[in-house]
Scaffold this active site. Structure first.
Site, PDB file in Angstrom:
ATOM      1  N   ASP A  35       0.868  -1.184   0.000  1.00 45.98           N
ATOM      2  CA  ASP A  35       0.000   0.000   0.000  1.00 45.98           C
ATOM      3  C   ASP A  35       0.904   1.234   0.000  1.00 45.98           C
ATOM      4  OD1 ASP A  35      -1.582   2.178   0.531  1.00 45.98           O
ATOM      5  OD2 ASP A  35      -2.673   1.257   2.203  1.00 45.98           O
ATOM      6  N   HIS A  59      -4.834  12.314  13.558  1.00 49.05           N
ATOM      7  CA  HIS A  59      -5.933  12.096  12.600  1.00 49.05           C
ATOM      8  C   HIS A  59      -7.037  11.212  13.172  1.00 49.05           C
ATOM      9  CE1 HIS A  59      -3.670  14.079   9.523  1.00 49.05           C
ATOM     10  NE2 HIS A  59      -2.680  13.193   9.555  1.00 49.05           N
ATOM     11  N   ASP A  90       2.649  19.482  12.520  1.00 52.52           N
ATOM     12  CA  ASP A  90       2.684  18.453  11.480  1.00 52.52           C
ATOM     13  C   ASP A  90       2.152  19.077  10.182  1.00 52.52           C
ATOM     14  OD1 ASP A  90       2.516  15.096  11.356  1.00 52.52           O
ATOM     15  OD2 ASP A  90       1.232  16.124   9.890  1.00 52.52           O
ATOM     16  N   HIS A 134       0.180  17.848   8.039  1.00 56.38           N
ATOM     17  CA  HIS A 134      -1.218  17.499   7.755  1.00 56.38           C
ATOM     18  C   HIS A 134      -2.149  18.140   8.787  1.00 56.38           C
ATOM     19  CE1 HIS A 134       1.171  14.063   6.123  1.00 56.38           C
ATOM     20  NE2 HIS A 134       0.354  14.220   5.097  1.00 56.38           N
ATOM     21  N   ASP A 193       6.911  16.110   9.200  1.00 61.93           N
ATOM     22  CA  ASP A 193       6.722  16.061   7.752  1.00 61.93           C
ATOM     23  C   ASP A 193       6.598  17.476   7.194  1.00 61.93           C
ATOM     24  OD1 ASP A 193       4.315  16.374   9.081  1.00 61.93           O
ATOM     25  OD2 ASP A 193       3.463  14.474   8.359  1.00 61.93           O
TER      26      ASP A 193
HETATM   27  C1  X5A Z   1       0.496  11.295  11.090  1.00 65.05           C
HETATM   28  C2  X5A Z   1       0.585  11.593   9.624  1.00 65.05           C
HETATM   29  C3  X5A Z   1      -0.302  11.245   7.383  1.00 65.05           C
HETATM   30  C4  X5A Z   1      -1.246  10.423   6.611  1.00 65.05           C
HETATM   31  C5  X5A Z   1      -1.106  10.695   5.132  1.00 65.05           C
HETATM   32  C6  X5A Z   1      -2.020   9.853   4.284  1.00 65.05           C
HETATM   33  N1  X5A Z   1      -0.313  10.996   8.809  1.00 65.05           N
HETATM   34  N2  X5A Z   1      -1.917  10.190   2.899  1.00 65.05           N
HETATM   35  O1  X5A Z   1       1.460  12.322   9.211  1.00 65.05           O
HETATM   36 ZN    ZN Z   2       1.588  14.375   9.014  1.00 60.90          ZN
END
Ligand code: X5A
Ligand code: ZN
Length: 664
Positions: A22, A137, A174, A176, A267
């Site tokens: 994946d 998330h 982060d 995201h 990230d």
């Molecule tokens: C914790 C985190 C990222 C998920 C990315 C899915 N999750 N495309 O950085």
């Molecule tokens: Zn992230």
């Protein structure tokens, strides 16, 4: 005041991984943890931390946020075969389960709570949890984006119920959007949630309308959810720091939290395959340093994402170093936020202006819809880095310097009645009268009584040590602050300073020579003298009058004016001259001093009137031990303060770009 930094790490959290093909989930690998820990060891940081064991979170703790039904699903994955694991994973978005996921998720959350307990009980000042799976998330009944239990959200609920904490700030750096945290606290005014995230007008994962700047919270929680969506990739140090100055920090200080939790995902750092951003590791040292000034230093860093192993481990190391109180390396890159970042900043400020006094009187408009729909010029990328590992290898060598053997050198009479912090060392060397007189030849002899001559000549020696990094910073007591400051500025320039930032608090009779060649930038915070204003980009004034009885709002001046100016200038040395203190209180001066240490590698000289004993003692604490005090309480700024500052800024912000917070 508590001291020490907690560190949670256990390699058992590496005992789960993706078992099938994946590409979306493949980046979340066990080595993320071991690489980070290994790098901490290489920098000799692990030994300096208080290492805490992990523990399993209890069901009661998990259900502070999650539903019992969801807990049962996660529990059931322990005994599944690969096909069943895969099937369960596919019920959620970007999630994967392994037979050990439940155990590791309990350790990850338990490890988070260990740090919270250590910080809240006062065993340590701050801490970091190196954990996986990440959390931000995950939702009440859903795994999402590699996250199983929402570590930070549970930590906030836990702190509220166990320690009766009334106000918690969550900073999610982060790359995201931590939509899970947003959903959980959307209507809760006791948790202020800030997240910046790659958004690109909704085209980046998790592609949610509610990640935009106009999701400000609901009902009682309106104003307590701050989204700062990045609409372009390539955001870097200047953009992140501008976001802190102009969005997060003013609101955070006005909120005045009792605990700060960071969803510390890396990230958002350079080289990350998810983020495509440009921030270099020392940027996270600066962000950490600024957050250390809230909540009396109670700061818990909880790992989230970060998928470039080298970048992740360097960023984690910079964070832990800073928590431990080491000097913050000077920030690299041009300090000028890009147009797209300013659009996002302007929109977030506008959306929150009804809720926060620090934004209320600002003249913010929404950026025209058209320019937020992707029509603004693409961000020119900072020289594309081909090999991130190689870049980071060189970069870290460039920015990290050996720690000066002395932290604070004090120039004061040998016999004094001061109560000084252990990190303060008295300057004991002396120069001959002849050497001193030569060095001071520009000053007339009648200005120099023996006492002053002695102090000034000792200061010259101390400045040598400051320039050659034998001491991190320096305090000089003087009976003539104007004169000592003038001598110090001349000396630092003679010793090779290229950009000297001078802050003068109070009314001085004689200003140091302000050259207009860019080698000095001087800000005066006058007492009650009306100053003749010389209009120059290298001479600035901050008028600030308040009586800080029930807390101070000086933070507003710091983040709207002084720090953006200083960060734009990127000084190599700083002089803070304190004559007579009328306009601002001792705690304000302490906060200013502490934050200025984030610049110039901590190389700062304080010149202070010898009779100001209380301030001398406070500042020696701040300088010798970067976070040993509580700076608050804070209160929101008055309308007059906001308006007078706005006037002062009009000219300056065209030159000093970190001052700008409108896209125009
Ligand atoms: C914790 C985190 C990222 C998920 C990315 C899915 N999750 N495309 O950085
Ligand atoms: Zn992230």
């Amino acid at each position: 005041m508590s001291s020490g930094t907690a560190l949670v790490y256990d390699e058992e959290m590496m005992s789960y991984r993706l078992l099938w093909d994946d590409p979306e989930c493949a980046i979340e690998v066990p080595e993320r943890l071991s690489c980070s820990y290994k790098r901490l060891q290489d920098y000799d940081l692990v030994n300096r931390c208080v290492q805490l064991p992990v523990r399993e979170a209890t069901e009661e703790e998990i259900t502070l946020v999650h539903s019992p039904e969801y807990l049962d699903v996660v529990k059931s994955t322990q005994t599944m075969d690969v096909d069943e694991l895969k099937k369960t994973s596919k019920k959620y978005i970007a999630a994967y389960f392994h037979q050990n996921s439940y155990r590791c998720a309990k350790l990850s959350l338990g490890g988070t709570l260990q740090v919270v307990d250590a910080v809240m009980s006062g065993d340590v000042r701050n801490g970091m949890a190196l954990i996986r799976p990440p959390g931000h998330h995950s939702q009440q009944s859903e795994s999402n984006g590699f996250c199983v239990f929402n570590n930070v959200a549970v930590a906030a609920e836990y702190a509220k119920s166990k320690y009766n904490v009334q106000r918690i700030l969550i900073v999610d750096w982060d790359v995201h959007h931590g939509q899970g945290i947003q959903y959980i606290f959307e209507d809760d005014p006791s948790v202020l949630y800030f997240s910046w995230h790659r958004y690109e007008h909704g085209s980046f994962w998790p592609n949610l309308r509610e990640s935009d700047y106009d999701s400000i919270g609901k009902d009682k929680g309106a104003g307590y959810n701050i989204n700062l969506p990045w609409n372009q990739v390539g955001m870097g140090n200047a953009d992140y720091i501008a976001a802190f100055f102009h969005v997060l920090l003013p609101m955070a200080f006005e909120f005045n939290p009792e605990l700060v939790l960071v969803s510390a995902g890396y990230d958002s750092g350079i080289g990350d395959p998810e983020g495509h951003m440009c921030a270099t590791p020392e940027c996270f040292a600066h962000l950490t340093h600024m957050l250390m000034h809230l909540a009396g230093g109670k700061l818990c860093m909880i790992l989230e994402g970060g998928y470039h192993l080298r970048c992740l481990s360097e960023c984690v190391s910079m964070t832990v170093r800073t928590l431990l109180g080491d000097p913050v390396p000077r920030i690299s890159g041009e300090m000028k936020p890009c147009h797209s970042a300013l659009e996002s900043i302007q929109n977030a400020r506008h959306a929150h202006s009804p809720y926060w006094k620090c934004l209320l009187h600002d003249e913010t408009r929404l950026v025209q819809e058209i320019s937020t729909k992707g029509l603004s010029a693409p961000k020119p990328l900072i020289a594309e880095v081909a090999n991130v590992d190689e870049f980071l290898e060189n970069h870290m060598k460039k920015i990290l310097h050996p720690k000066p053997p002395i932290t604070t050198l004090l120039v004061a009479p040998a016999e004094n009645t001061l109560h000084l912090h252990g990190g303060v060392q008295l300057e004991e060397d002396t120069v001959t009268t002849e050497q001193a007189t030569n060095a001071l030849s520009v000053f007339t002899q009648d200005q120099l009584n023996e006492n002053l001559l002695n102090s000034v000549s000792k200061m010259l020696l101390a400045l040598h040590k400051l320039v050659h990094r034998k001491t991190r910073n320096c305090i000089t007591l003087s009976s003539n602050v104007s004169l000592s400051t003038a001598v110090a500025s001349q000396q630092l320039l003679a010793l090779g300073s290229e950009r000297l930032f001078i802050v003068i608090i109070g009314d001085v009779d004689r200003k140091p020579e302000i050259t207009n060649d860019g080698k000095t930038l001087c800000v005066t915070i006058p007492g009650d003298k009306i100053l003749e204003r010389a209009y120059s980009q290298y001479q600035a004034f901050l008028k600030w009058q308040e009586s800080p009885h029930e807390g101070s709002s000086f933070f507003y001046a710091l983040f709207r004016f002084l720090l953006p100016l200083a960060y734009s200038y990127q000084p190599d040395f700083i002089i803070l001259a304190i004559e007579r203190i009328k306009s601002i209180g001792t705690k304000d001066i302490a906060l200013l001093t502490s934050l200025l240490q984030g610049l110039s590698d901590g190389a700062l000289l304080t010149v202070i009137t010898e009779t100001e004993e209380e301030t001398i003692e406070t500042l020696s604490n701040v300088l010798a031990d970067s976070a040993s005090m509580s700076f608050g309480p804070y209160r929101p700024p008055d309308k007059e303060c906001v308006e007078s500052l706005t006037v002062e800024l009009t000219d300056l912000q065209t030159k000093w770009r970190m001052l700008q917070c409108l896209a125009k």
